[in-house]
Design a protein around this motif. Structure first.
Motif, PDB file in Angstrom:
ATOM      1  N   GLU A 176       0.834  -1.203   0.000  1.00 25.28           N
ATOM      2  CA  GLU A 176       0.000   0.000   0.000  1.00 25.28           C
ATOM      3  C   GLU A 176       0.867   1.250   0.000  1.00 25.28           C
ATOM      4  N   LEU A 177       1.949   1.229   0.761  1.00 28.98           N
ATOM      5  CA  LEU A 177       2.854   2.382   0.796  1.00 28.98           C
ATOM      6  C   LEU A 177       3.483   2.611  -0.581  1.00 28.98           C
ATOM      7  N   LEU A 178       3.914   1.522  -1.226  1.00 27.72           N
ATOM      8  CA  LEU A 178       4.523   1.650  -2.549  1.00 27.72           C
ATOM      9  C   LEU A 178       3.533   2.230  -3.562  1.00 27.72           C
ATOM     10  N   SER A 179       2.266   1.898  -3.409  1.00 27.43           N
ATOM     11  CA  SER A 179       1.251   2.327  -4.373  1.00 27.43           C
ATOM     12  C   SER A 179       0.750   3.737  -4.131  1.00 27.43           C
ATOM     13  N   ASN A 180       0.840   4.213  -2.884  1.00 26.50           N
ATOM     14  CA  ASN A 180       0.170   5.467  -2.536  1.00 26.50           C
ATOM     15  C   ASN A 180       1.088   6.612  -2.121  1.00 26.50           C
ATOM     16  N   VAL A 181       2.340   6.342  -1.884  1.00 26.37           N
ATOM     17  CA  VAL A 181       3.262   7.414  -1.485  1.00 26.37           C
ATOM     18  C   VAL A 181       3.978   7.928  -2.730  1.00 26.37           C
ATOM     19  N   ASP A 182       3.690   9.176  -3.094  1.00 28.93           N
ATOM     20  CA  ASP A 182       4.147   9.739  -4.365  1.00 28.93           C
ATOM     21  C   ASP A 182       5.659   9.696  -4.551  1.00 28.93           C
ATOM     22  N   SER A 183       6.389   9.936  -3.486  1.00 27.93           N
ATOM     23  CA  SER A 183       7.840  10.080  -3.639  1.00 27.93           C
ATOM     24  C   SER A 183       8.576   8.744  -3.632  1.00 27.93           C
ATOM     25  N   ILE A 184       7.832   7.637  -3.497  1.00 23.90           N
ATOM     26  CA  ILE A 184       8.458   6.319  -3.553  1.00 23.90           C
ATOM     27  C   ILE A 184       8.141   5.702  -4.908  1.00 23.90           C
ATOM     28  N   LYS A 185       9.138   5.377  -5.649  1.00 22.59           N
ATOM     29  CA  LYS A 185       8.911   4.838  -6.982  1.00 22.59           C
ATOM     30  C   LYS A 185       8.397   3.403  -6.888  1.00 22.59           C
ATOM     31  N   TYR A 186       7.578   3.017  -7.881  1.00 25.14           N
ATOM     32  CA  TYR A 186       6.977   1.691  -7.890  1.00 25.14           C
ATOM     33  C   TYR A 186       8.022   0.575  -7.902  1.00 25.14           C
ATOM     34  N   GLU A 187       9.199   0.879  -8.488  1.00 19.89           N
ATOM     35  CA  GLU A 187      10.212  -0.168  -8.554  1.00 19.89           C
ATOM     36  C   GLU A 187      10.970  -0.343  -7.241  1.00 19.89           C
ATOM     37  N   SER A 188      10.648   0.468  -6.245  1.00 20.19           N
ATOM     38  CA  SER A 188      11.270   0.318  -4.937  1.00 20.19           C
ATOM     39  C   SER A 188      10.889  -1.037  -4.348  1.00 20.19           C
ATOM     40  N   SER A 189      11.737  -1.540  -3.481  1.00 19.22           N
ATOM     41  CA  SER A 189      11.497  -2.846  -2.876  1.00 19.22           C
ATOM     42  C   SER A 189      10.929  -2.691  -1.476  1.00 19.22           C
ATOM     43  N   TYR A 190      10.403  -3.792  -0.939  1.00 21.69           N
ATOM     44  CA  TYR A 190       9.931  -3.786   0.441  1.00 21.69           C
ATOM     45  C   TYR A 190      11.082  -3.425   1.384  1.00 21.69           C
ATOM     46  N   LYS A 191      12.291  -3.862   1.033  1.00 22.53           N
ATOM     47  CA  LYS A 191      13.456  -3.566   1.873  1.00 22.53           C
ATOM     48  C   LYS A 191      13.693  -2.061   1.950  1.00 22.53           C
ATOM     49  N   SER A 192      13.528  -1.363   0.817  1.00 20.36           N
ATOM     50  CA  SER A 192      13.741   0.087   0.819  1.00 20.36           C
ATOM     51  C   SER A 192      12.695   0.787   1.691  1.00 20.36           C
ATOM     52  N   ILE A 193      11.469   0.228   1.741  1.00 25.70           N
ATOM     53  CA  ILE A 193      10.436   0.776   2.622  1.00 25.70           C
ATOM     54  C   ILE A 193      10.881   0.642   4.069  1.00 25.70           C
ATOM     55  N   ASP A 194      11.408  -0.542   4.423  1.00 30.14           N
ATOM     56  CA  ASP A 194      11.851  -0.775   5.799  1.00 30.14           C
ATOM     57  C   ASP A 194      12.986   0.171   6.185  1.00 30.14           C
ATOM     58  N   VAL A 195      13.889   0.411   5.237  1.00 22.25           N
ATOM     59  CA  VAL A 195      15.004   1.339   5.497  1.00 22.25           C
ATOM     60  C   VAL A 195      14.467   2.748   5.743  1.00 22.25           C
ATOM     61  N   LEU A 196      13.506   3.162   4.930  1.00 22.86           N
ATOM     62  CA  LEU A 196      12.915   4.493   5.060  1.00 22.86           C
ATOM     63  C   LEU A 196      12.174   4.634   6.391  1.00 22.86           C
ATOM     64  N   ILE A 197      11.432   3.608   6.764  1.00 25.44           N
ATOM     65  CA  ILE A 197      10.741   3.621   8.056  1.00 25.44           C
ATOM     66  C   ILE A 197      11.752   3.740   9.192  1.00 25.44           C
TER      67      ILE A 197
END
Length: 227
Positions: A176-197
């Motif tokens: 959901e974060l990958l799909s709805n957060v404008d500044s995160i590109k779709y090709e980002s990985s779940y790992k990159s989300i965890d790093v950002l968090i």
């Protein structure tokens, strides 16, 4: 004075309602063109909208959808169409009430005042929640405050935290974060989300190893506590 926007192509009925409601301190501005009415919403704040469904240019259900995409103004549907599918469509799109024509004008006044009273109470509750919230988002300035202090966030950190605040109390998946957060590109990985968090936690938590605000929900995602 209560300000109402009405979208009604039966001009005789519109004139009757305009004159009648004026006696009750309710000012009604009517448009028989949905496009002109939607343009009027951009220029002025109205307390409530009365919307007919059988309109010449655009069907009223589509007008209801268009309004709800941008405005939270309460909507009363006023229509001779009594099909249950029409009612279901309007309520699913966010209409607040549905009055089948013909109806008693006094009942219309009761319903207008009831809806506005409820909206006023909802707004008070929302203000109370906002006043007790730890995090406050200012979208115009692209700032987030924690207990009245502006956080130093990067663009990506701001957007991901703002989304979590918007969904406060609910579990948000990484997808959901990958799909709805404008500044995160779709090709980002779940790992990159965890790093950002992790980066956001370092800026908002007293102890990022034992977070109190952004909680990890194992196997699903994250949940923000804002109070």
């Amino acid at each position: 004075m209560i300000e109402i926007l009405m979208i009604e192509d039966d001009l005789e009925l519109a004139d009757i309602l305009v004159d009648y409601l004026k006696e009750y301190n309710i000012n009604v501005t009517n448009y028989d063109s949905p496009e002109l009415a939607i343009s009027a919403l951009r220029l002025k704040k109205y307390d409530l909208i009365i919307l007919d469904l059988s309109l010449p240019e655009i069907d009223g259900i589509d007008v209801c959808r268009m309004i709800r995409e941008h405005y939270t103004t309460p909507i009363i549907i006023s229509s001779a169409r009594s099909n249950i599918s029409d009612k279901a469509a309007c309520f699913s799109l966010g209409a607040d009430d549905y009055m089948p024509k013909p109806y008693d004008t006094q009942e219309l006044i009761f319903r207008i005042k009831s809806i506005l009273r409820r909206c006023s109470l909802d707004e008070q509750d929302e203000n109370k929640k906002e006043n007790s919230a730890i995090f406050i988002v200012n979208e115009d300035k692209m700032e987030i405050q924690k207990e009245n202090e502006v956080l130093d966030l990067t663009n990506a950190e701001y957007h991901i935290l703002a989304y979590l605040i918007k969904k406060a109390g609910f579990v948000v998946s990484r997808e959901e974060l990958l799909s709805n957060v404008d500044s995160i590109k779709y090709e980002s990985s779940y790992k990159s989300i965890d790093v950002l968090i992790g980066r956001v936690r370092n800026k908002i938590e007293e102890n990022s190893k034992k977070p109190k605000h952004i909680l990890s929900i194992r196997g699903v995602g994250y949940k923000l506590v804002n109070g």
